[in-house]
Design an enzyme around this catalytic site. Sequence first.
Site, mmCIF file in Angstrom:
data_model
loop_
_atom_site.group_PDB
_atom_site.id
_atom_site.type_symbol
_atom_site.label_atom_id
_atom_site.label_comp_id
_atom_site.label_asym_id
_atom_site.label_seq_id
_atom_site.Cartn_x
_atom_site.Cartn_y
_atom_site.Cartn_z
ATOM 1 N N GLU A 1 57.296 54.832 55.326
ATOM 2 C CA GLU A 1 56.055 54.459 55.856
ATOM 3 C C GLU A 1 55.196 55.339 54.890
ATOM 4 O O GLU A 1 55.449 56.102 54.025
ATOM 5 C CB GLU A 1 55.828 56.121 57.138
ATOM 6 C CG GLU A 1 57.294 55.548 58.702
ATOM 7 C CD GLU A 1 56.566 54.791 59.146
ATOM 8 O OE1 GLU A 1 54.973 53.931 58.793
ATOM 9 O OE2 GLU A 1 57.292 54.180 60.489
ATOM 10 N N CYS B 1 47.240 57.302 56.408
ATOM 11 C CA CYS B 1 47.720 56.251 56.366
ATOM 12 C C CYS B 1 46.494 55.030 56.549
ATOM 13 O O CYS B 1 46.403 53.979 55.816
ATOM 14 C CB CYS B 1 48.991 56.545 55.986
ATOM 15 S SG CYS B 1 49.565 56.475 58.250
#
Length: 455
Positions: free
Chosen positions: A229, A263
């Site tokens: 990720e 993110c």
Amino acid sequence: MTIDVFNPANNEKIGEVKEFTEDEVGSTIERLQNGFSEWSKRKPSSRGMVLYKAAEIIRADQDRLAMILTSEQGKPYFEARNEIQGVAAVFEFYASIAGTICGHTTPKSDYGYAFTSKFPIGVCGAIIPWNVPALIMAWKVGPAIASGNTIIVKPAETTPFTNMGIAEALYSAGLPEDVLALVTGSGSITGAAIAKNRNIRHLSFTGSVDTGERISKMIDPGKVRLTLELGGSDPMIVCKDADIDKAVAGAVTGRFYNCGQICTAVKRLYVADEVADRFIDKLKTATEQLRIGDGAIEGTNLGPLNNIKGLNSIKKIVEDSSSSAKVITGAKKLDGPGNFYAPTLITDLESDSRLLTEEVFGPVLPIVRFEKLEEAIEMANSTRFGLGASIWTNDMRNASKAIDKIRSGILWVNRHSRIPPEVPFGGDKNSGIGRENGLNALEQYLVEKTVIISP
Ligand code: NAD
């Protein structure tokens, strides 16, 4: 060796943690291999009960855990509480599905009957970043232990104490200590020792693209399942028919929540020419109303950056771009102690500006005008990242163009950044491999065996 931990609101030391060596990581993984033989045989519903109980303990202790998170990460207390509540919600979600893990059967044929059965994979590894440390730990630990695995967790250097608090809640809920082990330390020593260990069967890493690439070279690809990720540079597209007030509020939260260190933060804003002046005016007002300060002080809605390296990189990237660009607001470090940077809006950038091509991990929002939606979608797709994206419009034709054409792991229409536990999450392009959250994550921690019974 120890690692000092600081409060980013004043840069005072708040504690220190041990650095686990490669040998210590190795012996911890051996202990987890022993723990696997008992935990993997536990009834799934009993594993789920441990997660339910941990969620209850975490909710009851949320004020204290949130304050630990604020003091080491910097985020405002209300954000820290949201994150801790999110951990409880993720544990409850995986508790609720632990007992539903099953394979499938195929119709009877000339070879007989066939069915599949799913088994836990073994010892898993989790490497956590500092930006959302509690929730990201839950995204990995929840599915791993619900499905019968054991797991070694390495927190980020700057945020170990929140992860320790969550581990303690799990132990208090009855999780055996040889099912979950937390090893603190640096990425290059402790993190690399996990990635290189040949007894790890699944490694889930969340962090930057560069570290993710390094880690993918350390693992044994024939043996380890890898979930990555990684970073993003999410575009937000505002069409001329969008609800402007809603989109402005979405841009403020999308960019400045957690001081821009998410993110899936809004990292590039594309606004239709027809509404750009009005939009930018409103966005400037809302940005300048943000109350900046120590996250522990009530009313703060923008805390410091987590670390000095991050602060310096934000300063540099803005300085490098500002000769050609127009600063609408911000673009300066704030005086006094702590890693504070003014929330910043910038327009008139060259298309190759680093603000538009790299991941900017802080409170800086580049704004670009567009004439046609196709042009905005092309710009949205112009980076190596493909994590999230959003389009703000009241016209389904615009929304469906974005759904079809934007390359991202997640696409929001008329919102940005919320990810409930049941929703699969992950990146496209260089932003990652595999999915976390939802049922999909559970599959990454299970091996499927096919059984054929002949007549
Ligand atoms: P980072 O890559 O510097 O570090 C992440 C973790 O990896 C830390 O625990 C670190 O100690 C460890 N690490 C560093 N080098 C290592 C090595 N050689 N071997 C093993 N482990 C190593 O990232 P960061 O600065 O902590 O986090 C910010 C980044 O994470 C941003 O790029 C952000 O977009 C990304 N992120 C992605 C997601 C997502 O779900 N896609 C979520 C949060 C953050």
